[in-house]
Structures are given as C-alpha cells and as structure tokens.
Design a protein around this motif. Structure first.
Motif, short mmCIF file in Angstrom:
data_model
loop_
_atom_site.label_atom_id
_atom_site.label_comp_id
_atom_site.label_asym_id
_atom_site.label_seq_id
_atom_site.Cartn_x
_atom_site.Cartn_y
_atom_site.Cartn_z
N TYR A 133 2.78 -95.00 -31.10
CA TYR A 133 2.55 -95.17 -29.65
C TYR A 133 1.32 -94.39 -29.18
CZ TYR A 133 7.18 -97.23 -29.79
OH TYR A 133 8.25 -98.03 -30.10
N SER A 134 1.04 -93.30 -29.87
CA SER A 134 -0.11 -92.50 -29.44
C SER A 134 -1.43 -93.17 -29.81
CB SER A 134 -0.02 -91.09 -30.03
OG SER A 134 -0.15 -91.10 -31.43
N ALA A 135 -1.38 -94.29 -30.51
CA ALA A 135 -2.62 -95.02 -30.82
C ALA A 135 -2.86 -96.21 -29.90
CB ALA A 135 -2.57 -95.50 -32.28
N LEU A 136 -2.01 -96.36 -28.90
CA LEU A 136 -2.24 -97.44 -27.93
C LEU A 136 -3.44 -97.08 -27.05
CD1 LEU A 136 1.45 -98.23 -27.00
CD2 LEU A 136 -0.13 -99.72 -28.23
N PRO A 137 -4.22 -98.07 -26.68
CA PRO A 137 -5.47 -97.76 -25.97
C PRO A 137 -5.27 -96.98 -24.68
CG PRO A 137 -5.07 -100.16 -26.07
CD PRO A 137 -4.09 -99.51 -26.99
N MET A 138 -4.26 -97.35 -23.88
CA MET A 138 -4.13 -96.66 -22.60
C MET A 138 -3.62 -95.23 -22.79
SD MET A 138 -5.54 -99.07 -21.21
CE MET A 138 -5.89 -98.07 -19.75
N ILE A 139 -2.94 -94.97 -23.88
CA ILE A 139 -2.54 -93.59 -24.20
C ILE A 139 -3.77 -92.79 -24.61
CG2 ILE A 139 -1.27 -92.21 -25.89
CD1 ILE A 139 0.47 -93.34 -23.67
N ARG A 140 -4.62 -93.41 -25.38
CA ARG A 140 -5.85 -92.70 -25.75
C ARG A 140 -6.70 -92.42 -24.52
NH1 ARG A 140 -7.40 -95.57 -31.62
NH2 ARG A 140 -5.96 -94.25 -32.82
N GLU A 141 -6.71 -93.36 -23.60
CA GLU A 141 -7.47 -93.12 -22.37
C GLU A 141 -6.80 -92.02 -21.53
OE1 GLU A 141 -10.36 -93.91 -21.47
OE2 GLU A 141 -10.33 -93.31 -19.36
N ALA A 142 -5.49 -92.00 -21.52
CA ALA A 142 -4.77 -90.93 -20.80
C ALA A 142 -5.16 -89.57 -21.36
CB ALA A 142 -3.26 -91.14 -20.92
N ARG A 143 -5.18 -89.48 -22.67
CA ARG A 143 -5.57 -88.22 -23.30
C ARG A 143 -7.00 -87.82 -22.92
NH1 ARG A 143 -6.89 -87.26 -29.66
NH2 ARG A 143 -5.96 -85.19 -29.90
N ALA A 144 -7.87 -88.82 -22.92
CA ALA A 144 -9.27 -88.54 -22.58
C ALA A 144 -9.39 -88.06 -21.14
CB ALA A 144 -10.12 -89.78 -22.80
N LEU A 145 -8.63 -88.68 -20.25
CA LEU A 145 -8.70 -88.27 -18.84
C LEU A 145 -8.27 -86.82 -18.67
CD1 LEU A 145 -7.31 -91.51 -17.16
CD2 LEU A 145 -9.54 -90.46 -16.66
N ILE A 146 -7.18 -86.45 -19.33
CA ILE A 146 -6.71 -85.07 -19.20
C ILE A 146 -7.67 -84.11 -19.85
CG2 ILE A 146 -4.90 -83.48 -19.98
CD1 ILE A 146 -2.87 -85.63 -19.26
N SER A 147 -8.16 -84.49 -21.01
CA SER A 147 -9.13 -83.66 -21.70
C SER A 147 -10.38 -83.45 -20.85
CB SER A 147 -9.46 -84.32 -23.04
OG SER A 147 -10.55 -83.70 -23.64
N ASP A 148 -10.76 -84.48 -20.09
CA ASP A 148 -11.93 -84.40 -19.20
C ASP A 148 -11.65 -83.60 -17.93
OD1 ASP A 148 -13.23 -86.01 -20.95
OD2 ASP A 148 -13.38 -87.75 -19.63
N GLY A 149 -10.40 -83.25 -17.71
CA GLY A 149 -10.06 -82.51 -16.51
C GLY A 149 -9.77 -83.36 -15.29
N ALA A 150 -9.58 -84.67 -15.49
CA ALA A 150 -9.38 -85.55 -14.33
C ALA A 150 -8.09 -85.26 -13.58
CB ALA A 150 -9.39 -87.02 -14.78
#
Lengths: 364, 364, 364, 364
Positions: A133-150
């Motif tokens: 599940y952690s390889a689904l695109p929207m999960i990867r985008e979620a991770r990126a958003l948090i990592s970016d500080g959004a």
C-alpha cells in the motif's frame, strides 16, 4: 533491459498472495519467473512448478544452493509463505547472495525477526518487504507533502484497517493459519495492523514512541485477536490511533489514513485509492489525483483507475531498478527496518494489552 | 393547536446556540417565544428582549417566579447559557413547575448535575436535553434497526466527532468560555464528546461499562482537552471507540457513527446526514434514506435535504407534543438520564486520563 | 424589526408546497402569517384558516380587497395554488398594491404569463418567484464565481433534474394535477424543468438562444411529458443540455448543474447541496463549502447541514428585506423576468418537440 | 497452459495505447509477445523491437506473411495504430489466418470498415475489438442484471464520456492525430463516443434505432468535433442520451452509464469502477461490488481495487481462452459487430449534425 530472474518460495496452486506477487512481477515486464519451491508438500511443489513452466524444488534450502550455483540462477526470490515460514527461507537465500522480496509481516516471532535482521546485515544481497500500500501513488505523494512541510507540524495521526471477512469462524485456507497463534504469531494486528502501522510510519516519517492497546477476540471461541484499538504517543507530542478489525461486517478492505498538522490535513482511503484529500487550514479541501503525484508511480493517465495490483507492481519495479543498479528510489522501498518496526508494533500491542492497556514503549 | 408559550435563559444578541433554539422552536409553528432572561448583563438582557418583542427579565429567578404567577406565563423555558450556568436556572424553573429544555452538556460539574437531577425528580415539570443529532431521521431509523435486531448482536461501536475550529488559539466568544475549565468543566469531551457518547448510547441502547481515555491539549498553552481518544468496553463484551478532536484542521463538523453487529453493520456521517448505510453480512450495502425512515421525522419528501436545524426542530416539536399531552414519542427525547450519562462519561474520561489511561468504570 | 404581515392563497390542509412556504416564512422570524384563502373549497378554506389561527377568506379577490382596506392588512401574499391558478390571484393582489410571492412555474399558459407581466408592470407592488434552489448558498457562490470570471468563458452547461416518483401512474393529489395538461400546462418540463433552466440561467447569467427538444411520455397512457432531453445553443457559442425526468426510478430529487469554462469548471448536486466543486484547468478539484460562500446565506457554521427549507427561507428573508426597504439583495431574488424566461423555455421545448426536435428560438 | 504467441502492429516507443495492450497481455501470463511492426518508421520499428527483445518488422504485410510461415509464428496480433491505420494491417493478418485484436474505433472511414468486415467474414481467424471498459466486472454484472430482467423494461439510457485534456490546443502526439479529420475520421465521438455507445449497447443489449446529434468544435480553430450531445430513440420506445466532450475542464476520464427501467435502475461511473449502484423501484439503493459480480472477472478479493488495466487484461485473457479452444465467454468479447455499430454511430451523428440535428437512422 534484461528481466530479473526471479524465484518464489510458497505460492503454489490456490495460494492467494503468491498469485498476486506473480502478477506484480509480470506487470511491467521487469521479471522472469524461472524457479520455485512453491509448496512445503513436495508433490504439490512439483506440480505447481510444472504448471508455471519453471524449475521446481521441493526444498527452499536446496533451491537456494542450486540457484546460486547456476550461471542463469535466480537473482531474487519472493517469499510468500505463511508468516512463521518467512525467516528460514529468507535467511537461506540471503546467505546464498540472492535478493529477497518478502511478504509482510516480517516473521511470526521476535526471535525469527532478530535472526533475519542479522542475516540481512551479513549478506551482500538486499532485503525488501512488500508493504504494497505504501507504493500507491497518492501515498507517495502524501509522504512527499509531509516531507515538504505542507502540513506544518504533524499533530494527529489516525489509521484504520477494518475488514469483515473473519466475522464468522471460517475454514478457508487463508483464514485457517491466520487464526492459529503458533503460525501467524498475531491475528489482525499482524495481518493488517502492520500495514496500518507501516503506512502511518511511511507517510509521516515518524515512529510512535509508545502505545496503549486493547486487543479483542470478538468471535466466540477464537484464540487470536480479531479487533484492536491502539492509542499512540509520538515523541514530538503528536497523538495517534490505530483501529484494526477483521470482524467489521460489510467492510471489504477498509484501509484509511488521516493526518492532521498545524497547517493542513491529509485524508486517504483505499476504496478511493486514486484520491488524496489535502485540506489547508484556511481553504477548501483539494482532491489531489495522480495529476499531482510527483513520484509518477503509474502507467496510465490520471482518471484511468489503477489500484492494488499496480501498487504491488510499483514495488516490484522499484526493486528491479535497484537490482539493475539504479538506487534512485531505494529509500522508498520498505526493507528490514520497516519489518522490525512492524514486529515491535506487534510486541508492544500484545504487551500493553496483556497489562490492561498500560502505556508500553515501542522498541524497534 | 395552541403554540406552547416559551421562555429563554441566555441567547442574547450574538449568541450562537440561542438563535439556533429559537429557529428550532419556530420551525414547525409549535411555540411562541414570549419571555426571556437573555443575558446575565441586565442592559443587554433588556435590549435583546426588546429586539425580539418579548417580556424581558434581568434575572432568571425573578423570571421563573413572575412567569409561574401569570395566567399567560411561559409553559416551558429553553436554557442556552454556558455549561456552568445550566443547573441554576434549570432548577429555578423546575421548582416553579415550568418545563425545561436545556442545552447540553448537562452541567459543568458532577455536583451541579446531582442537584439538577434532584430537582427534576422533585418537580412535576419535565426536563429535556437537546442532544439534537439524535433527533435526525436516519439516526432514529438506525436506533429502530438495532432495536429490531437487524444487526444481530452489537460487537463494535465507533463514534467520531472531529472539528478543526480550535486548531489555533481563538478569541471568539464561543471559543473563549469553552477553553476555560471553570466555565466549561471539560473541553472537547464536554462540548462535542458528549454528543458522540449520547449518539452511540441512543442508537445502540447500551451504555459502556468502562473506558480508557487519553485526553490531550494539542495546542501549545491550552489548559483544557482539545483531543481525546477513548476505548470502550461494554458489559455485553462489545468493544468501542470514541475519537473527539477540535484541532482536526479542515474538519468542519465531522460527526460519525459506525456500528458492527454479528449480522449487519450501520454507518452514518453528519456530512451525509440524510443517508444511513446498512450492510448485511452477506449482501451489498444499502443506502437508506428518509424513504426508509419509519419515524417520519421530517417535513419534506426524501431528496429534499433537511439537516441540522430540522433535527433540532424535531426535538422541539416532540417536546411540544409531550407538553400538549401526547407522550407517544416521549422515550425518544433525551432527558435527565442522557444528561447524567454524559456527565459520567466526562468524569470517567478525566479520571482515566489522569491515571494514564487506566480502565475506569462509568457510573451514571 | 416588525415581522411582515403575510397572506396565503392555496396551501390548505394537506397541501405540500403551502406548508413549505409557511415554514420558509417562519424560519427567520421575518413574517407573521395573518390571513389566507387557503382553498378553492370554501369550507376547507375556513377550516384550514381556523386551524392556523388566521383570518380566513373563501375567495382571493375578496381577500385582496379586504386586506388592502385594513390598517393591519397583509403586506405580502404567497401564491401556492396549482400552476393554472397562479395568474388570477397574483394579478388581484398586485392590483391591490400587495406584494406577491408566487410559486413556480409562472403560469400554465403564455397568455396568463403575459397578463401577469402586465399586472406586475402596472403595480407599485413587487412580484417574486420562488425558485428556491437558486437561493442556496453554494449556488449563490457559483454565480459569484462566474460573474467574477473565475471560469473564463463559459463553454458547456449541463443541468439535470431527474426524479422517479412518477414512474408509475399515481393517484396522489400532487401527482394528479401535474399530469393534467390543462391544469399544469406542461409536465416534467414545467414542474422541474423550469427549475433546471432557471438554475443554469441564474448561475451563468446567460439565457440560451435556441434549443432542440425531445419530450417523451414514457409511462404508457400518460398524456403529458414525463421525460425531456434538450440541447441548448447560447449566443456566445457555448453549448448546453438539460435532462429532465420524473420516471428515473430510484432518483429522489436529482437536481445537478455542471458548468465548464475555458479556465475552470463548477459542479453542484442537490444531494450534496453544501458542496460546490470548483476545478481550475491546471489544478486539483476544490470542495468549496459555506466557509467559502461570500453571500453568507445561512444560519449555522459550515458543517451544520442546511438544505431545502433553508434555501426557501433565504428567499423569504431576502423578500422581507426588500419589503422593509433594504434592496441590497434585490437582484438575487427571482422575479417576473425569471418567470417569463421559464415560460419561454416551456413554449420552445413544446414547439421544438412538436417539430421533431427542430432548433427553436427561445423568446422570453 | 502455453502462452499465446502474440505480435503487435504499432505501439512503438512512447506510444500510449501500445504499452497498455502489452501490460494487458502480460497481466495474467496468457501471452508471450514475440514479434512486432511497431512503427511505420523502419528505424523506430527495429529499435523498439530490439528494446522489447522481439522479432522486428518494418512492414506489417511482410510480418503477416513471415509469421504465418513460421512454425513458432504468432497466433494473434494486436493492432494499436492510429484509427486510419487499423483496417489495412487487420486485413493482412486475417488473410494470413492470424487472429486480430484491434483497438477501437474500428476504422477511420465506413469504406475501411466494410472492407475489414468482409475480411473477417472470409477469414478462419477471429477478430476482437478492445472495448476494454465493457470487460470491467461491474459492467459485466450490469449486463447480467438487465439480461435477467432485474430492471424490467429499459426506459432511459444515459451515457457520458467527458474529458478535459483537449480543452486547449495541444501538440502532444496523442492529441495531434486525434485532431486531424483525415487520420482520426472523427473527433471526440470516435475517440471516446464509441466507448460510450458500445458500453450502453453492451449493457442493455439494445442498439438505438435513430439519433439526433449536435457536434461542436468548442476550441477556436479546431476542425474536428470536441463536444457532442446526442439524443437516442430505441425501437422499444426507450429514450436515451449520450454526452461526449474533450473540453470538459477538470474531468480526467468521466465515463458513466445510467439506466432506468420500469422496475429498477443502474448507475456506474468509471471513477468508482468497482461499484455498481442498483436501485429497485421500492427500496434503497444497493452498492454492488465484485462480491456480487457473477462473472468473477478479477484477480483479487473485493475491496482490493482493480481498474483500467485489469479490465483490458480481462479482455485479453478471454481472447486467450478462445484461442486455446474455450469459447465459453466468446459472446462477451466485443468483435466486428460492435465495431460496425460504432462506425454506424459515428456516421449517423455526423449526418444528423450536418442536417442541424435531424433525426437520423442508425444503420450498422
């Protein structure tokens, strides 16, 4: 690019997750399945191998040695056995220098987990854990958003994985070993709780420091947990919760994740897996889709639904990249650390529940 | 039928919940608002009364006495003051033989709750508590389904009430007294947690036996709970959970209830308040609407959205029926018992959280 | 502020839309219903008036004269009779200088519409048409967005209003006169098609130049349209479509509007009336709620669902403002022009359909 | 079972739909791609073949002859060229006795379609058309429900396929040939309108008798249709509508189908492809999922989202069954008749639109 030569342990005729791994390996044309010890039953192992047209083995140790010795031997192996049979074959192949792609949870016991971790450390081969599940695109985008500080500071994390398929006693093969503590190690918390745990950890980048758990066996006569409610404390001061159930009648596969930060929130549900709801504090919710996924973890344009199998295939293709020398995306593939974290989660929930919910440290 | 002559305590100019109660009373034409002690500030009380064209009082005690003495005095009074100011006026009017419609939670302290309960027991007048959400048609249908056994044995209960409006420090009038422990008595658990608690209790017909709570003050510097995660144990063996938050950024008013039984499940969300999802164990989910609501708690055909105000009005109109002598629906109107249960919920969560989540009996 | 003294024509005991108008008038406390000619049957008229505690009349002409002569006579009247009985009472009250709030569609025939329009032009009183859906907050925000240019050039307009309640022959009072061409004037296109037409016109600010219509009577034996598909051409080059049906089984009240511009799109559905989906060309969809509604057409915070009755009440309260001298929002209240446009829509669809879908000019 | 030896025409490096077909062929392990004429540019053709590790051809005629002559030659070929290049290769392979799997729409012109139909009739090989959406499990279940009479008499059919990706002029390869009338034959109606047409035909089992169409070129300067609104009349008396657009800003891939019968209704949307809403006339809507799909057209349990690629794979695997001699599911695979029907749809819409929407017979 040459397909990766792949072997498989477990996954014989009729097995659920083995068939899934094979589709995932095939999807993007990055693998050729060439060998397998597909069953612990020798006859079934050979019959299944013959049906797939691959080299068949009756024993995974034998297979590891034989394949390592061949010039055209397998480069990687998928371990798709029941939980208590993960560690032994994984160690055998790691020792033989063959990369391991292992189904989750890591093992059935902490002891097995430690042995496996030692083998990973000692091997020149790599170890991957299919938290698909952690390889689904929207999960990867979620991770990126948090990592970016959004989201600003993460304050609240709520993960759920609720299913209804074990609401009654069942005698299906899949249900049977999962309900046996000696083979599964844990019930719902191992089978699906580890997915919820890993998803929250993967997306937030944080592991809870301690937890308070209430494990239940709702179905009369069941000796393993089929429902769990877990409160989480993060070192940062964030709070969280995980609800896991396999007796939630009518829920087919209710995995979801909600994260609230000081500046914005994220919400994702598997049943709407192509949507990620992002809500800034002072504006309307936004329905992000793959059009916004910067990881581009897909094959088709946004609006052409991809799902479970494609998520699995994303992992397999990332692993193929690594095996072929491109480690760009290595850090987004779950490995031994994710596995150990999941085992620590299981151990802590069981310990807390045994002490009537006492707050218990999570020690990966 | 003659409108019920109604008074109001609190709810002066600019007050949120007072205006809501007035709309609810007006909606079905069952009430005439004729008197009020609308503010603890005498000038504001008179100005507000003048604006509404009603008899104005500066003091609720004076009002109770004066109205009880009039031939055309009020028959019922709505109490819409902050929590710590519920008990005193409610007792005054009950003692004067005037029916009381009181906003929730019952009171700010257990002591006030006990005094109020004594006054209810001693009075010939009735006491009603405006747990408005439980008067929505699909909630009433949910209750009827469970009462009819459509879910089999209730196994799992999950209630959520999450909002984002207190994610930052706020100086609005509504936010201010809610954040003050002495006036509110409790934070999120009192303000909205009691709604979630009552909704679960109302629909299932069961009160949890014990709970384990983690109350948090997420916003730095806040001295009252703004997030709470509560695990529930029912005497029947059922398990449950309540999640309450006022720092869930982007959530406008996220109240939801999910109940899983041995035979079927129910799911309801305030943001889709006209839908009740009923899922039998062996069949597809069904989207029940008001076309299936046997309580007929509405004014318009299915598909013409009714909502929050209509739910409030359902309560007011049921109360009017009772006051006019029709007690058919008395049992579906929350009263002193619901209020005491909510106070027991608050007390148990605070006690459990103070003991690091120890399981604590709920003693209504 | 003094409530507006209101009368009503039609809406006797058991009438649907009359009861709705009364709730709408009561909701915000801006009206006092004091008189009515509630039925064309004199006995029923008096009984209904007595039940409501208002001055009863048997005849609307008599009522118009009598009320105009009283110092405390009505200031406005609601016309809630069947379509063919709108024009006569509306004209009578306009001639008496009393404001008229009329249900839609304007009239049953173009002749009646012209006479009524003349009466409006000649009267010092005002005429309002209760196209209630256009008073919902998210519809007002949709209109504001388009007016502000947020969509760029409007290119495509798609409106639907589909219901299932006339899928069979019905003998309910509501169904009966609607199926009679002499009393209704038109079937689905009049009853609900005019709502869809007005909504699209209100939100876009554009009236289609011509249309091609296919009217059908799906239920065997029905002599009036119960389904209509209409293609629209705008003078601007934009295209559109309206689909109206009362035989769409299972649809309770499926009104929706979708508008696509050169820069962004809007989507709204009555069943999610509190959400407006705004999608810019190059970004994710945004779920606008009342938190974004600049018209502030509501009574409660976002997330507390308001709906059909509140939309109606928004209209009534805007009318009360106008009657009390505040014309700030006059331009957002549908009036005689909206009514004439709806009649032109009906006439054009009937003419086009009679000519096998020939493109027909719309002449309001 | 031996994989089917597959060839491909078109689908070279960078092509969208060729890559999709390859994934679909791989998904279930039923095919081995062994040969291809992947581009009309000889160098690109060879490079693409080399990259895939298959036999490369520069010319499809040459390929047909050569493969037919080999003992290990291809058994089937996928045609994934632009529309105007479908007929010639399809005919070449059919003449060579090789099964053809062709992308839709059938051809760019009616003349090509007739020639291709003649070739299909004359060949011992079979012809399949990849109307992939009709192979999704819930669509198959929808067809089964209607075939079983669960809807009663079909009365209303509404299909939509709206996208936004051509809202501006675009110079992408995919956009470019689609906007050229000589290569595409038709615009939105050919590219996606045929999908909507086929889906409605497939599910209802009925082909409309006549239609009235309004084709538009919304984007200034575009010479091909990018929006179409089509009214349908069925011989049975049923009515229908199709709305197709490629300028619906923000719509990623908005394909939907709604069917209303005398007894029940069905609703399906691609963006919720795993759900089929079935609403009986007198009961609540039911959300059917794969748990109710009797065709079992899937690989994973309900709740594990499958989507676009899996639908394509369903078709490919059905074709493999047929090629291997199992014709059980032959009737659910679209073939030349579906292709001719789609061409008749295109011709009728263009003819009707040219005559200002005159009702035009559909002549497949």
């Amino acid at each position: 690019m040459n397909p990766v030569r792949l072997g498989m342990v477990g996954g014989g005729n009729g097995a659920f997750i083995g068939a899934i791994h094979r589709i995932a390996a095939r999807m993007d044309g990055r693998y050729a399945l060439v060998a397998g010890a597909l069953s612990s039953n020798p006859e079934r192992a050979q019959a299944s191998a013959a049906e797939l047209g691959i080299r068949g083995y009756s024993d995974f140790n034998e297979m590891a040695v034989a394949e390592a010795a061949r010039d055209d031997g397998i480069e990687a192996v998928s371990i798709v056995t029941p939980n208590h049979m993960h560690a032994a074959p994984a160690i055998a192949f790691l020792n033989a220098g063959i990369h391991v792609i292992c189904d989750k949870p890591l093992t059935a016991t902490p002891e097995q987990a430690r042995e496996l971790a030692d083998a990973v450390a000692a091997s020149k081969a790599r170890f991957f854990l299919t938290h698909n599940y952690s390889a689904l695109p929207m999960i990867r985008e979620a991770r990126a958003l948090i990592s970016d500080g959004a989201l600003g500071t993460v304050r609240l994390v709520q993960a759920e994985y609720i299913q209804g398929w074990l609401a009654d006693h069942s005698d299906s093969k899949q249900a049977e070993w999962r309900a046996d503590p000696t083979r599964a190690g844990a019930g719902a918390i191992g089978d699906i709780g580890t997915h919820a745990w890993q998803l929250a950890e993967y997306v937030t980048g944080q592991t809870p420091a301690s937890l308070s758990a209430e494990l239940s066996s709702i179905v009369p006569g069941r000796s393993i947990d089929d429902d769990a409610r877990i409160a989480l404390r993060y070192a940062s001061g964030a709070k969280g919760g995980i609800w896991v159930s396999q007796v939630a009648v009518g829920q087919e596969n209710g995995l979801s994740l909600r994260i609230f930060g000081s500046d914005a929130a994220l919400e994702w549900r598997l049943q709407r897996s192509e949507e990620l709801i992002f809500t800034p504090k002072d504006g309307p919710a936004r329905i992000l889709t793959r059009a916004q996924d910067r990881s581009q973890s897909y094959r088709t344009p946004p609006g052409h639904p991809e799902g479970y199998l494609e998520g699995f295939a994303n992992l397999y293709s990332d692993v193929a990249d690594v095996i072929r020398g491109d480690t760009t995306h290595l850090d987004r593939i779950p490995g031994i650390q994710a596995g150990l974290s999941g085992m620590a989660f299981i151990a802590a929930t069981q310990a807390s529940s045994a002490k009537d919910g006492a707050w218990t440290q999570v020690s990966p």
